[in-house]
Design an enzyme around this catalytic site. Structure first.
Site, PDB file in Angstrom:
ATOM      1  N   CYS A 190      54.498 -46.447 -74.192  1.00 21.60           N
ATOM      2  CA  CYS A 190      53.145 -46.254 -74.701  1.00 21.60           C
ATOM      3  C   CYS A 190      52.952 -46.968 -76.046  1.00 21.60           C
ATOM      4  O   CYS A 190      53.048 -48.188 -76.121  1.00 21.60           O
ATOM      5  CB  CYS A 190      52.839 -44.764 -74.764  1.00 21.60           C
ATOM      6  N   HIS A 191      52.693 -46.248 -77.122  1.00 22.01           N
ATOM      7  CA  HIS A 191      52.479 -46.829 -78.445  1.00 22.01           C
ATOM      8  C   HIS A 191      53.790 -47.074 -79.208  1.00 22.01           C
ATOM      9  O   HIS A 191      53.769 -47.649 -80.296  1.00 22.01           O
ATOM     10  CB  HIS A 191      51.573 -45.921 -79.284  1.00 22.01           C
ATOM     11  N   ALA A 192      54.910 -46.653 -78.661  1.00 25.37           N
ATOM     12  CA  ALA A 192      56.199 -46.780 -79.356  1.00 25.37           C
ATOM     13  C   ALA A 192      56.545 -48.203 -79.785  1.00 25.37           C
ATOM     14  O   ALA A 192      57.212 -48.378 -80.814  1.00 25.37           O
ATOM     15  CB  ALA A 192      57.321 -46.198 -78.497  1.00 25.37           C
TER      16      ALA A 192
END
Length: 177
Positions: free
Chosen positions: A106-108
């Site tokens: 995801c946003h990692a």
């Protein structure tokens, strides 16, 4: 197999922590929750507070040598906070320098961008990170899960919670190899 799960104190997408965590447990491994502060971390279900989880170790007290791989759960706030913490960024970069596998969902990948480890690599993420990844020298692809072995380590990335089944299946195979 001992796997670090790096999170900020708040903002982790709960399912992106708990499902990969359970995958490590089911494979006979030892997941370890590493954070920038001791105590508990606050997870979220998108924008709503969810459960809290106990921190096993802090970044300051952890070394890359103590782990076989690293999982970076997403959530918008989690990687945004991690990328402003010098210790967390150095911890992430250390896995790349040591040639150990890393998985991010995801946003990692924002934390990966800050650690300057995406240059020359192909990865996926939540679509809004596409420009950040390209500006950091990476190639962004819209795929459920992507394995990049272009470098000293293997990087597994995925886009969103809906991709967790594929993400979990791939990263555990890479980490267990």
């Amino acid at each position: 197999m001992r796997v670090a799960f790096l999170t900020a104190p708040e903002g982790i997408e709960q399912v992106e922590l708990t499902e990969p965590w359970q995958t490590v447990v089911d494979a006979g491994g030892e997941p370890v929750l590493v954070s920038t502060r001791p105590g508990r971390v606050q997870a979220f279900n998108h924008l709503d507070k969810a459960d809290t989880f106990p921190v096993d170790a802090t970044v300051a007290d952890s070394t890359v040598d103590g782990f076989d791989g690293l999982v970076l759960p997403g959530g918008v706030a989690n990687p945004d906070a991690l990328r402003t913490d010098k210790g967390a960024v150095a911890f992430v970069k250390g896995f790349f320098d040591a040639g150990k596998p890393v998985a991010a969902i995801c946003h990692a990948p924002w934390t990966l961008v800050e650690a300057d480890v995406v240059r020359g690599r192909t990865l996926t993420s939540w679509p809004s990170l596409r420009t950040d990844i390209r500006n950091a020298g990476g190639t962004w692809v819209d795929e459920q899960v992507h394995i990049c072995a272009d470098g000293p380590n293997t990087l597994v990335t995925s886009r969103r919670p809906d991709d967790l089944k594929a993400f979990d299946s791939v990263f555990i195979d890479v980490f267990d190899a």
